[in-house]
Design an enzyme around this catalytic site. Structure first.
Site, short mmCIF file in Angstrom:
data_model
loop_
_atom_site.label_atom_id
_atom_site.label_comp_id
_atom_site.label_asym_id
_atom_site.label_seq_id
_atom_site.Cartn_x
_atom_site.Cartn_y
_atom_site.Cartn_z
N GLN A 1 0.88 -1.18 0.00
CA GLN A 1 0.00 0.00 0.00
C GLN A 1 0.92 1.22 0.00
OE1 GLN A 1 -3.09 0.00 -0.41
NE2 GLN A 1 -4.18 -1.54 0.78
N SER A 2 0.53 2.26 -0.77
CA SER A 2 1.44 3.39 -0.97
C SER A 2 1.76 4.13 0.32
CB SER A 2 0.83 4.40 -1.93
OG SER A 2 0.53 3.79 -3.12
N THR A 3 0.75 4.34 1.17
CA THR A 3 1.02 5.12 2.37
C THR A 3 0.58 4.34 3.59
OG1 THR A 3 -1.15 6.11 2.33
CG2 THR A 3 0.59 7.28 1.13
#
Ligand SMILES: [Zn+2]
Length: 699
Positions: A45-47
């Site tokens: 997940q990106s963040t």
């Protein structure tokens, strides 16, 4: 193509069941060799926020594991890589998990790589295509929610490539949408954000000076001190000397929003001076971030000029200084910086006579040389000293070269060289002098202006005070008085300087300067030309001068425009030798001392036109000093050696009064000669016959 399409259509018709077709296709792609290797499931997940909140997506990603089981991989061969949680896919750098995945693929250990959308593996085309290439080479399959791909297959590869491109486009668009919003807001000056210490948001969101008087005064004092001293370091020194503290707002932790008072540091001063907010200007995007060639996200930060900022609105809100002053401060800081870095040795010309002050470079270490003066009999003589090591590291001075002969040689060199160039030189000099005068006049006017402002302020303070408050009123009145006094003397000084200048640079002088074009030597030799101007002229002509002492003095002169001249000068004799009287004079004195008394010798020497070591006419004092210092036998000693008697000896010998002896000497009845430049006489010993005659006694 023609062969394939009917086949596919046929298969659709034959099987009616699309799923069956997919399964068959999948079964065709998954080979035994794939099943022997491991299946890698890549979860990201990106963040961190997505990791926390988008649980659904994370579960779907882990759910792909079942697909691998269905395709025939045993559960112990399925490896989950999820250490990149909270990392963006825009670059592979710093994504440890992705790098591990690529390593496994390239070592041919992966049979299949799985991701929710495979393009999520990399949102950067170059990373993505590299992965595809590796997968194709090692026959590794790729799987996402939409299907199973073999990168070695042209169609699949094309599709994967498109997916990668789409993914990059998507990322770009998301970013553009977000960033565009921010930029729009910033252009209107509405993008808020944290204000620096000393500024606060008011009730209606407008930016105001911090209502805390002490904070305000601290900023004002810092900026004032910089205005006065022109140096950030000097500001730090003033604050430290006066033990003043400087405010700083805390941005986190339990004391968030509070002001802390601490020691003022250099970087803080330069920061305050460079922050446009303090000049009441709104700005956004004062720096750009550049990606480094190695793809690192850590980027170099480059400062931009105000016209390149994304947003810049001067006078947007209250500030401590004007935008003009801000720009001036920036210029000053920049000048200080360049001076520090490379042009330290180009110090501005000062009043002393050393011609090469600020131009001399040490021939052995390349640093700029300083000037030190020593005084001998009312004259200042320069020494060029390379003392950088001495002052920085406490080592020995690199070299010290007496400057008198060097200055003299350069004087001649300039006279000899300048003639052909004279017109240009003179024009440059004139321009330089004119701008210089204007500048100086402006500065002087500022001094008067400041004094006037201060007097006004003192007056206002006095008028505002309650007259009943006697003590304060008296104090303020005294203050006002002294400010008026200061204003008066500043005005006087200004007028005086102005007159002087007119005296020096009136119409006549202008002509004189113009005449310089035709007649450099005349101006150069003018004894009224101040040292500072002489040096200024020298700087117009010379780039720098390198000095080296090696048994002799080697002077390398670099002219503006690059031509080089090398001079070799003998080392000057030490002053004590120079000042010593020439040997022929000493010889003459030696010869005369036996025969003549001091006054006679002085007359003879002066008549012969001889002079002392420092160029004076002789007198008895100088003569005595020279004969003493040159180690000559004194006249007294010489006369004694000849057997002459002292006054006391004569008294004993003749047994008469001293008055008698003096009388007889004056009458020439006994021979006496002056032994020094005072009044001592030595006497030729009288024979017994003479004594008998003189005294009338028989011995
Ligand atoms: Zn040196």
């Amino acid at each position: 193509m023609n062969n394939e399409t009917p086949q596919k259509v046929q298969a659709e018709h034959l099987n009616r069941n699309a799923l069956l077709y997919v399964n068959r296709e999948a079964a065709q792609k998954v080979q035994v060799e794939h099943l022997h290797r491991e299946a890698f499931l890549y979860v990201r997940q990106s963040t961190m926020r997505q990791v926390r909140e988008n649980v659904e997506s994370t579960q779907r990603q882990y759910g792909l594991k079942d697909r691998a089981l269905a395709l025939g991989w045993p559960v112990e061969q399925i490896v989950v890589i999820d250490c990149d949680q909270g990392q963006s896919g825009s670059s592979a750098v710093e994504r440890e998990g992705f790098q591990k995945l690529v390593a496994e693929v390239s070592m041919n250990r992966a049979g299949i790589v799985m991701g929710l959308e495979v393009s999520r593996l990399a949102r950067n085309s170059s990373d993505w295509h590299r992965l595809l290439e590796l997968c194709a080479l090692t026959h590794t399959l790729l799987l996402d929610e939409d299907g199973l791909y073999d990168p070695a297959n042209f169609n699949d590869r094309l599709l994967l490539g498109l997916k990668g491109t789409m993914s990059e486009v998507e990322l770009h668009q998301i970013r553009a949408r977000l960033r565009g919003g921010i930029l729009q807001k910033a252009r209107r000056g509405e993008l808020g954000g944290r204000l620096p210490t000393g500024l606060v948001y008011g009730l209606h969101g407008q930016v105001e000076l911090d209502p805390d008087r002490q904070v305000q005064e601290s900023f004002r004092y810092l900026l004032q001190t910089f205005r006065r001293t022109g140096s950030a370091l000097a500001v730090v020194k003033v604050f430290n000397q006066e033990s003043l503290k400087f405010p700083r707002r805390v941005w986190g932790g339990s004391e968030k929003g509070e002001i802390i008072w601490g020691k003022l540091a250099y970087h803080r001063v330069t920061w305050v001076l460079s922050c446009p907010r303090y000049a009441g200007a709104y700005s956004f995007g004062r720096t750009r971030w550049h990606k480094l060639p190695n793809g690192l996200v850590k980027a170099t930060k480059k400062k931009l000029a105000p016209e390149e900022w994304y947003a810049f609105i001067p006078n947007a809100h209250a500030g401590y200084i004007s935008w003009e002053e801000y720009q001036e401060n920036q210029k000053k800081l920049h000048e200080n910086a360049t001076q520090y870095r490379c042009q330290r040795h180009r110090t501005p010309p000062r009043e002393g006579p050393a011609l090469l002050q600020g131009l001399a470079i040490c021939g052995s270490c390349g640093r700029g040389m300083q000037v030190q003066y020593h005084e001998r009999r009312g004259h200042l003589y320069p020494d060029y000293v390379c003392g950088a090591n001495a002052s920085r590291y406490g080592e020995k001075q690199c070299q010290r070269i007496p400057g008198r002969d060097i200055d003299r040689a350069l004087d001649e060199l300039l006279l000899e060289t300048v003639n052909p160039l004279n017109l240009e030189v003179a024009l440059a000099i004139q321009r330089e002098m004119e701008t210089r005068l204007e500048e100086v006049d402006r500065l002087r006017r500022q001094v008067v202006q400041r004094a006037r402002q201060e007097a006004d302020l003192a007056r206002r303070r006095y008028l505002q005070v309650d007259p009943d408050n006697r003590l304060v009123a008296d104090q303020l009145e005294a203050d006002w008085n002294s400010k008026l006094q200061a204003l008066y003397s500043a005005q006087q000084e200004y007028e005086k300087q102005k007159q002087n200048e007119q005296k020096v640079f009136g119409a006549q002088q202008r002509e004189k300067i113009l005449a310089l074009a035709a007649d450099f030597p005349k101006v150069w030799n003018d004894p009224n030309l101040p040292h500072r101007e002489r040096k200024r002229i020298a700087r117009l002509l010379l780039e720098d001068v390198t000095l080296q002492k090696e048994g002799k003095i080697i002077v390398q002169v670099r002219f503006k425009g690059g031509s080089l001249r090398t001079l070799e000068l003998p080392l000057p004799l030490p002053f004590c030798v120079l000042s010593r009287t020439r040997p022929e004079v000493v010889e003459a004195i030696d010869a005369l001392l036996g025969e003549h008394d001091y006054q006679e010798i002085v007359d003879i020497l002066n008549a012969r036109g001889l002079r002392s070591g420092d160029g004076h006419r002789f007198n008895v004092n100088i003569l005595g000093e020279i004969s003493n210092k040159s180690g000559l036998k004194s006249r007294r000693q010489r006369l004694r050696e000849k057997g002459m008697l002292t006054f006391k000896e004569m008294l004993r010998k003749l047994r008469v009064t001293g008055v008698k002896i003096a009388q007889w000497r004056r009458d020439g009845r006994i021979i006496g000669q002056r032994s020094n430049y005072r009044t001592e006489y030595l006497y030729v010993e009288p024979t017994p016959e003479q004594i008998a005659v003189l005294t009338g006694r028989n011995q």
